[in-house]
Design a protein around this motif. Structure first.
Motif, PDB file in Angstrom:
ATOM      1  N   TYR A   1       3.021   6.181   7.768  1.00 36.40           N
ATOM      2  CA  TYR A   1       3.779   7.333   7.279  1.00 36.40           C
ATOM      3  C   TYR A   1       3.131   8.014   6.077  1.00 36.40           C
ATOM      4  O   TYR A   1       3.724   8.910   5.484  1.00 36.40           O
ATOM      5  N   PHE A   2       1.944   7.598   5.700  1.00 35.44           N
ATOM      6  CA  PHE A   2       1.343   8.067   4.457  1.00 35.44           C
ATOM      7  C   PHE A   2       1.317   9.591   4.320  1.00 35.44           C
ATOM      8  O   PHE A   2       1.762  10.131   3.309  1.00 35.44           O
TER       9      PHE A   2
ATOM     10  N   SER B   1       5.725   1.695  -4.316  1.00 40.66           N
ATOM     11  CA  SER B   1       4.788   0.657  -3.899  1.00 40.66           C
ATOM     12  C   SER B   1       3.881   1.198  -2.799  1.00 40.66           C
ATOM     13  O   SER B   1       4.261   2.091  -2.028  1.00 40.66           O
ATOM     14  N   ILE B   2       2.709   0.665  -2.732  1.00 34.59           N
ATOM     15  CA  ILE B   2       1.767   1.065  -1.678  1.00 34.59           C
ATOM     16  C   ILE B   2       2.354   0.718  -0.316  1.00 34.59           C
ATOM     17  O   ILE B   2       2.232   1.489   0.641  1.00 34.59           O
ATOM     18  N   ASP B   3       3.016  -0.419  -0.222  1.00 34.88           N
ATOM     19  CA  ASP B   3       3.633  -0.835   1.035  1.00 34.88           C
ATOM     20  C   ASP B   3       4.651   0.206   1.504  1.00 34.88           C
ATOM     21  O   ASP B   3       4.632   0.619   2.668  1.00 34.88           O
TER      22      ASP B   3
ATOM     23  N   LEU C   1       3.019   3.515   2.642  1.00 35.10           N
ATOM     24  CA  LEU C   1       2.372   3.458   3.949  1.00 35.10           C
ATOM     25  C   LEU C   1       3.331   3.200   5.106  1.00 35.10           C
ATOM     26  O   LEU C   1       3.159   3.739   6.181  1.00 35.10           O
ATOM     27  N   LYS C   2       4.343   2.358   4.875  1.00 30.29           N
ATOM     28  CA  LYS C   2       5.145   1.848   5.995  1.00 30.29           C
ATOM     29  C   LYS C   2       6.571   2.359   6.078  1.00 30.29           C
ATOM     30  O   LYS C   2       7.212   2.236   7.113  1.00 30.29           O
TER      31      LYS C   2
END
Length: 69
Positions: A4-5, A59-61, A64-65
């Motif tokens: 989903y970035f 958060s990077i997580d 991205l997700k």
């Protein structure tokens, strides 16, 4: 795994009243690169990903997700 970035980046940028040029200045990249990230044409390097995460306090997580938009 769905990434989903690009859409999340666009959502976060617009939610913070930033133009692609504003964001590109913050990330020390071109506005064309930001456009490519948002459209899913390119993915940023790890350093830029960390900058985005810190800039928008996410958060990077999740960046991205997680579907933020």
């Amino acid at each position: 795994m769905k990434n989903y970035f690009g859409k999340n980046l666009r959502y976060l940028r617009l939610s913070n009243n930033m133009t692609q040029k504003d964001l590109s200045t913050e990330l020390h990249t071109s506005h064309q690169s930001v456009s490519n990230y948002e459209r899913g044409q390119r993915f940023c390097n790890l350093d830029t990903l960390v900058q985005v995460s810190e800039l928008f306090d996410i958060s990077i997580d999740d960046l991205l997700k997680k579907k933020l938009y």
